[in-house]
Enzyme design. Structure first.
Site, PDB file in Angstrom:
ATOM      1  N   LYS A   1       0.813  -1.212   0.000  1.00  0.00           N
ATOM      2  CA  LYS A   1       0.000   0.000   0.000  1.00  0.00           C
ATOM      3  C   LYS A   1       0.851   1.270   0.000  1.00  0.00           C
ATOM      4  O   LYS A   1       0.359   2.348  -0.314  1.00  0.00           O
ATOM      5  CB  LYS A   1      -0.969  -0.002   1.186  1.00  0.00           C
ATOM      6  CG  LYS A   1      -2.072  -1.044   1.037  1.00  0.00           C
ATOM      7  CD  LYS A   1      -3.134  -0.918   2.125  1.00  0.00           C
ATOM      8  CE  LYS A   1      -4.277  -1.891   1.921  1.00  0.00           C
ATOM      9  NZ  LYS A   1      -3.887  -3.303   2.193  1.00  0.00           N
TER      10      LYS A   1
HETATM   11  C1  LIG Z   1      -4.585  -4.442   1.600  1.00  0.00           C
HETATM   12  C2  LIG Z   1      -3.826  -5.737   1.593  1.00  0.00           C
HETATM   13  C3  LIG Z   1      -4.185  -6.824   0.757  1.00  0.00           C
HETATM   14  C4  LIG Z   1      -5.382  -6.779  -0.146  1.00  0.00           C
HETATM   15  O1  LIG Z   1      -5.205  -5.913  -1.238  1.00  0.00           O
HETATM   16  P1  LIG Z   1      -6.471  -5.430  -2.092  1.00  0.00           P
HETATM   17  O2  LIG Z   1      -5.952  -4.425  -3.031  1.00  0.00           O
HETATM   18  O3  LIG Z   1      -7.448  -4.852  -1.091  1.00  0.00           O
HETATM   19  O4  LIG Z   1      -7.034  -6.644  -2.759  1.00  0.00           O
HETATM   20  C5  LIG Z   1      -3.397  -7.968   0.767  1.00  0.00           C
HETATM   21  N1  LIG Z   1      -2.338  -8.066   1.600  1.00  0.00           N
HETATM   22  C6  LIG Z   1      -1.967  -7.064   2.420  1.00  0.00           C
HETATM   23  C7  LIG Z   1      -0.806  -7.262   3.319  1.00  0.00           C
HETATM   24  C8  LIG Z   1      -2.696  -5.867   2.446  1.00  0.00           C
HETATM   25  O5  LIG Z   1      -2.322  -4.879   3.293  1.00  0.00           O
END
Ligand SMILES: *Cc1c(COP(=O)(O)O)cnc(C)c1O
Length: 437
Positions: free
Chosen positions: A107
């Site tokens: 993210k």
């Molecule tokens: C947010 C997140 C996900 C999921 O990603 P999406 O884009 O919501 O499908 C998977 N793994 C981790 C560690 C995350 O922080």
């Protein structure tokens, strides 16, 4: 470039408006009206380019009409101040490690890009209006989003971030990543649960007095400025595979919750990235898998799992995937397959991968590894995303693989920091007062 709403009941907007608004007024998600293809020559020589050069080419196709070229280049280069390496796990199975950023999760890419793009648009607004108004970003978090957004916006001039989180409901490691920052980040510890935090934020956006006195915006993961830049690292992963002569019959597997990350990969393919097909890996929240199997999309209440960032029962980006494939179930299933794993299977996967190959997975990446093992054909090569560093889930990982995994320096540094959050009752009046003070 214009952006339309997936609910088709809102006016087209430009990038500036899509970024500041986040969600369309009809509560749909913004999507680019056209998706440009990149030329063959780009893919022919992609293995000679750096990550930043690749990302800038992609960013120029996505955002170049709306941002001055030099500014866009600077935004891209500033965002990607860390690597996203592809690492071999076993024959034909590789992992795209997305945890080398400041908060050790994928993210970071979207949050850092959005912070810089928002700053660019705010500066432009202030210049035309001849004033210096601060923008306030409000974000409710149950853990991961707060840290990525807070760190993405840390030190960005003209923007103040308020992170609301539920007292006692966030792990110490996660909390340390947004309560110790200070500067332009205020962490608010709400005496309530995550839903209360979310309600406080929603109420703030609807409050007339607040909106007349302050400039408020959200940094929700559905924002186009967070979701689209995630395509950068798929192009770069392809470049790395091409360098190793492994780019044929490439399968990309993404551990998915809200489906933003995989959606960015689908956009990359639409722009010409030669990926054969995709696998969506889920935990017990398997609404998407059910859709693949039946053609029916039936959102469910979320189920708590060890891969908690994927505990989503109504994935918001499903609407974007539908639009990308003209709402055709058969077109979607031709490109994407899926697998889902419960907690016991996830933990068994973590143990197996560690025992067989010495690679330590976090619970989210474990879903990706399991799905790739299960879904990959003999002649294919697969890359799954490791979406977070295992040390972010140290307790689960240590207990599962019977180890004491080291905590990376930058994570340990957060944990040494001084907690500076503001305690607040679960009251909108109190929140409003704090924002206005
Ligand atoms: C947010 C997140 C996900 C999921 O990603 P999406 O884009 O919501 O499908 C998977 N793994 C981790 C560690 C995350 O922080």
């Amino acid at each position: 470039m214009k952006y339309y709403s997936t609910n088709n009941n809102a006016p087209l907007v430009n990038l500036h408006e899509a970024v500041v608004k986040g969600l369309a007024p009809d509560r749909g998600l913004y999507m680019p009206e056209t998706i440009k293809s990149l030329p063959c020559s780009f893919f022919d020589s992609i293995d000679k380019l750096s990550f930043q050069e690749i990302a800038y080419t992609v960013a120029d196709a996505l955002f170049g009409e709306d941002i001055d070229g030099d500014c866009l280049r600077k935004i891209v280069y500033d965002t990607l101040n860390f690597e996203c390496p592809v690492v071999k796990v076993s024959d034909n199975i590789y992992t795209l490690e997305l945890f080398h950023g400041p908060t050790l999760a994928f993210k970071d890419v979207g949050a850092r890009f959005m912070a810089r793009l928002l700053q660019y648009f705010i500066n432009k607004e202030n210049a035309t209006e001849g004033r210096q108004q601060q923008v306030n970003v409000l974000v409710a978090t149950s853990g991961d989003t707060g840290s990525a957004v807070a760190n993405g916006f840390l030190g960005v001039d003209g923007i103040h971030v308020y992170v609301l989180y539920p007292k006692g409901k966030v792990s110490a490691i996660q909390e340390s990543q947004f309560v110790t920052l200070g500067r332009n980040i205020t962490a608010i510890e709400v005496d309530g649960v995550f839903d209360d935090c979310q309600t406080l934020v929603k109420n703030a956006f609807m409050d007339e007095e607040l909106n007349s006195r302050l400039k408020l915006t959200s940094a929700n993961s559905i924002n186009v400025a967070r979701f689209l830049p995630q395509s950068f690292y798929y192009f770069n992963a392809y470049a790395q595979m091409k360098r190793a002569g492994l780019e044929k019959d490439l399968v990309i597997c993404v551990p998915s919750g809200n489906f933003g990350n995989i959606c960015a990969a689908l956009i990359a393919k639409r722009m010409g990235l030669p990926v054969k097909r995709f696998i969506a890996a889920n935990n017990s929240n398997d609404v998407f898998l059910h859709y693949l199997n039946t053609g029916n999309y039936e959102p469910q209440p979320s189920i708590q799992t060890v891969a908690n960032a994927m505990d989503v029962g109504a994935p918001s980006n499903f609407a974007r995937i539908l639009d990308l494939y003209g709402k055709s179930h058969s077109a979607i299933t031709q490109d994407i397959s899926g697998f889902a794993y419960d907690d016991e299977q996830i933990k068994a996967g973590m143990r197996q991968c560690h025992d067989l190959y010495g690679y330590v997975l976090d619970p989210h990446g474990a879903c990706g590894w399991l799905a790739l093992r299960q879904g990959l054909d003999e002649h294919e090569v697969g890359v799954f995303c490791e979406t977070a560093h295992p040390a972010k889930f140290k307790q689960t990982v240590d207990g599962t693989i019977k180890a004491d995994i080291p905590i990376p320096k930058r994570l340990a540094a957060f944990m040494k920091g001084q907690k500076q959050s503001v305690p607040m009752p679960n009251s909108f009046e109190a929140f409003k007062e704090l924002l206005l003070s």
